[in-house]
Design an enzyme around this catalytic site. Structure first.
Site, PDB file in Angstrom:
ATOM      1  N   HIS A   1      95.566  66.281  36.137  1.00  0.00           N
ATOM      2  CA  HIS A   1      96.339  65.931  34.944  1.00  0.00           C
ATOM      3  C   HIS A   1      97.448  64.929  35.210  1.00  0.00           C
ATOM      4  CE1 HIS A   1      94.133  69.323  33.121  1.00  0.00           C
ATOM      5  NE2 HIS A   1      94.087  68.438  32.165  1.00  0.00           N
TER       6      HIS A   1
ATOM      7  N   ARG B   1      96.274  65.909  22.975  1.00  0.00           N
ATOM      8  CA  ARG B   1      96.422  67.077  23.863  1.00  0.00           C
ATOM      9  C   ARG B   1      97.656  67.863  23.424  1.00  0.00           C
ATOM     10  NH1 ARG B   1      94.183  63.512  28.014  1.00  0.00           N
ATOM     11  NH2 ARG B   1      92.569  64.621  29.151  1.00  0.00           N
TER      12      ARG B   1
ATOM     13  N   ARG C   1      93.393  68.815  19.567  1.00  0.00           N
ATOM     14  CA  ARG C   1      92.779  69.887  20.358  1.00  0.00           C
ATOM     15  C   ARG C   1      93.760  71.043  20.407  1.00  0.00           C
ATOM     16  NH1 ARG C   1      91.226  68.874  26.531  1.00  0.00           N
ATOM     17  NH2 ARG C   1      93.473  68.806  26.776  1.00  0.00           N
TER      18      ARG C   1
ATOM     19  N   GLU D   1      82.449  70.837  27.618  1.00  0.00           N
ATOM     20  CA  GLU D   1      82.979  70.656  28.969  1.00  0.00           C
ATOM     21  C   GLU D   1      82.611  71.798  29.909  1.00  0.00           C
ATOM     22  OE1 GLU D   1      87.287  70.449  28.880  1.00  0.00           O
ATOM     23  OE2 GLU D   1      87.426  71.939  27.292  1.00  0.00           O
TER      24      GLU D   1
ATOM     25  N   ASN E   1      85.850  65.450  32.432  1.00  0.00           N
ATOM     26  CA  ASN E   1      86.719  65.844  33.553  1.00  0.00           C
ATOM     27  C   ASN E   1      86.368  67.255  34.021  1.00  0.00           C
ATOM     28  OD1 ASN E   1      87.912  63.485  32.801  1.00  0.00           O
ATOM     29  ND2 ASN E   1      89.649  64.432  31.797  1.00  0.00           N
ATOM     30  N   ASP E   2      86.287  68.162  33.036  1.00  0.00           N
ATOM     31  CA  ASP E   2      85.920  69.528  33.391  1.00  0.00           C
ATOM     32  C   ASP E   2      84.419  69.678  33.570  1.00  0.00           C
ATOM     33  OD1 ASP E   2      88.282  71.066  33.700  1.00  0.00           O
ATOM     34  OD2 ASP E   2      88.665  70.825  31.565  1.00  0.00           O
TER      35      ASP E   2
ATOM     36  N   ARG F   1      88.287  69.388  40.443  1.00  0.00           N
ATOM     37  CA  ARG F   1      88.716  68.037  40.070  1.00  0.00           C
ATOM     38  C   ARG F   1      90.013  67.598  40.749  1.00  0.00           C
ATOM     39  NH1 ARG F   1      90.033  68.917  33.632  1.00  0.00           N
ATOM     40  NH2 ARG F   1      91.486  67.198  33.727  1.00  0.00           N
TER      41      ARG F   1
ATOM     42  N   CYS G   1      85.829  62.334  25.501  1.00  0.00           N
ATOM     43  CA  CYS G   1      87.261  62.130  25.698  1.00  0.00           C
ATOM     44  C   CYS G   1      87.663  62.368  27.153  1.00  0.00           C
ATOM     45  CB  CYS G   1      88.071  63.011  24.752  1.00  0.00           C
ATOM     46  SG  CYS G   1      87.778  64.756  24.975  1.00  0.00           S
TER      47      CYS G   1
END
Ligand code: PEP
Ligand code: MG
Length: 533
Positions: A183, A290, A325, A424, A447-448, A458, A495
């Site tokens: 992040h 986010r 989200r 994800e 990402n996930d 990650r 995303c």
């Protein structure tokens, strides 16, 4: 001078600035009991530390309301009484007395029934840190106070550190830990700050004030450059800025492929400020808001009114769709005011929708705020980390419960608001057809998805070379999600960071992706690719 190469890069930009090492000092109390006559001296030390800390906090209060709360705790006489009693009665030196009192105080808050009071434990510990630093004569690093052009180097940074950064002054970031989709990387990119993560041993090669050149795109760091190298990087920085100007000239063109398919280029943001930064890129909407950053920047769970104000401002800023989200906390994202139980595998643990479904009141507070804001713009709701149709149904049902409440209260909201989900988890891929029947849209969180499909953390630099969203398994999963979504006629976006990687554009277009949502800094590059294809 030393040149260091970094294998994996994910951001762009060139920085030339003096470096500041962001190190957490050792704040454990020095052990030691005091003799009878020493108590007054130790109490005097505490009084002086308290006065200094209060002054420091008073100055910080205007910057962030967190500090007003901290000021109140620091001034609490019960804290002072506690420390003094341990000095007089238990003959502890001032550092030990402080350490023990802070722990006792924090523990008292932690067992309280009221959520708000329980959350104060973290504030108490924060104050303890400030007082201890003062007593030990060490300076606590503060990223928010950087006021000259700086490259920050750290072992690791957490989102709570990064949110304090002012991109006007922090020109680059280097960390020893972390991966390209951790992040801190994402946040730095959203602020357009060049970042290189997972740079082993970098701290030992730097001293505060040393000049450093970094090229985030190429993955090069030069420490203490000679004059020729310095001039070379300054010229490269200017060339990079010129290239950015060239790309800017493409912004008026809508992203339509040569075959005529209109592609939506959207931004990932963490707050209204992020939308303001992304608007000049001529974006087609916000594909990921986010919302957890609103929670992380606060001293308490934000109230319905506080959240409503933020979402309403965001909705009014963007004429197109704003995809909010719901809270995605846990994993590497923590809250200063809420204690998460320690977990062996936080990324496989209590995070995202799992927390929201378990803490229904908190979830409803957020949903009510989003729904209320939906009367002021085109909002979509997106649920993170879904693994079963039941979870999606439950989240949608709680949303409908909030709708019924608002209707009864005669508060307006968009009755047709779309409810979609992040794709994800491996389960979401395997059940994509089922999900497509119940979700209004999909957004692929690579990402996930990459970390869960490949079983590669990650944020772990040791296996960073194995973390690869071009892996055939990930590409196959993306293809399957798009196919299943289109079969039911729903829009499929992405995303995760892959959406902002210009190299991925040809493949993603071929697979039929409708919407690319990315850090604002990537939009120009992706647009150029789309226009060429
Ligand atoms: C993702 O997982 O791809 C995503 C966009 O969510 P986050 O990075 O916030 O986990
Ligand atoms: Mg995610």
């Amino acid at each position: 001078m030393e040149k260091i190469s970094v294998e994996k890069t994910a951001s762009r930009g060139i920085a030339v600035a003096k470096v500041l090492k962001y190190l957490q000092p050792d704040l454990t109390a020095s052990a030691g009991m005091i003799a009878d006559g020493q108590a007054e001296e130790e109490k005097g030390k505490f009084a002086a530390a308290k006065a200094a800390v209060m002054k420091e906090l008073e100055a910080l209060t205007s910057k962030n309301e967190i500090f007003a709360a901290h000021l109140e705790i620091a001034g609490d006489f019960a804290l002072q009484d506690g420390v003094e009693a341990k000095i007089s009665d238990e003959h502890k030196n001032v550092q030990l007395a402080l350490q023990d009192t802070i722990e006792e105080f924090a523990a008292l808050f932690e067992v309280m029934d009221d959520d708000y009071m329980r959350e104060r434990a973290a504030d108490v510990r924060d104050i303890g840190k400030r007082l201890m630093a003062e007593l030990k004569g060490v300076t606590l690093p503060d990223l928010g106070s950087i006021r000259t052009e700086t490259i920050v180097a750290a072992k690791d940074l957490y989102p709570s550190d990064t949110v304090q950064i002012d991109p006007q002054f922090v020109k680059g970031i280097l960390t020893e830990e972390g991966g390209v989709t951790s992040h801190v990387s994402i946040l730095a990119k959203s602020m357009n700050i060049p970042i290189l993560v997972g740079v082993s041993g970098i701290l030992s090669k730097l001293t505060d004030g040393m000049t450093v050149c970094m090229d985030a795109g190429k993955g090069i760091i030069v420490t203490d450059p000679d004059d020729a190298t310095l001039a070379e990087y300054q010229a490269a920085r200017e060339a990079y800025e010129k290239e950015c100007e060239r790309l800017k000239s493409l912004r008026d063109k809508p992203a339509v492929t040569k075959e005529g398919k209109r592609i939506f280029l959207c931004a990932n943001v963490g707050n209204a400020e992020g939308i303001k930064q992304a608007l000049p890129m001529n974006i087609d909407g916000v594909g990921l808001f986010r919302s957890e950053f609103l929670y992380m920047e606060n001293t308490h769970f934000p109230t319905e009114e506080e959240q409503f104000a933020v979402y309403k401002e965001a909705a009014e800023l963007i004429p197109q769709e704003l995809t909010i989200r719901t809270l995605d906390i846990g994993g590497d994202k923590s809250l200063s005011y809420f204690t998460f139980e320690e977990e062996e595998n936080p990324f496989l643990g209590w995070r995202a929708i799992r927390i929201s479904l378990d803490m229904k009141d908190m979830f409803k507070t957020q949903l009510r705020a989003i729904l209320r804001a939906s009367a002021y713009g085109k909002i979509r709701i997106m649920f993170p980390m879904i693994i079963s149709v039941e979870e999606l149904r439950q989240a949608k049902e709680i949303t409908r419960e909030c709708m019924r409440e608002l209707s009864a209260e005669q508060i307006p909201y968009d009755e047709k608001i779309e409810m979609g989900m992040m794709m994800e988890t491996p389960a979401s891929v395997l059940l994509a057809e089922e999900f497509a029947k119940e979700a209004d849209f999909f957004s692929i969180g690579t990402n996930d998805l990459t970390q869960y499909l490949l079983a590669v953390d990650r944020g772990n630099k040791k296996i960073a070379d194995r973390y690869d969203y071009f892996h055939p398994a990930v590409i196959k999963a993306i293809g399957e999600i798009i196919r299943a979504g289109h079969q039911e006629g729903i829009k499929v976006g992405m995303c995760g960071e892959m959406a902002g990687d210009a190299r991925a554009v040809p493949q993603l277009l071929k697979l039929g992706l409708d919407e690319f949502s990315m850090s604002a800094g990537s939009v120009d590059y992706v647009r150029e690719q789309v226009l060429q294809l």
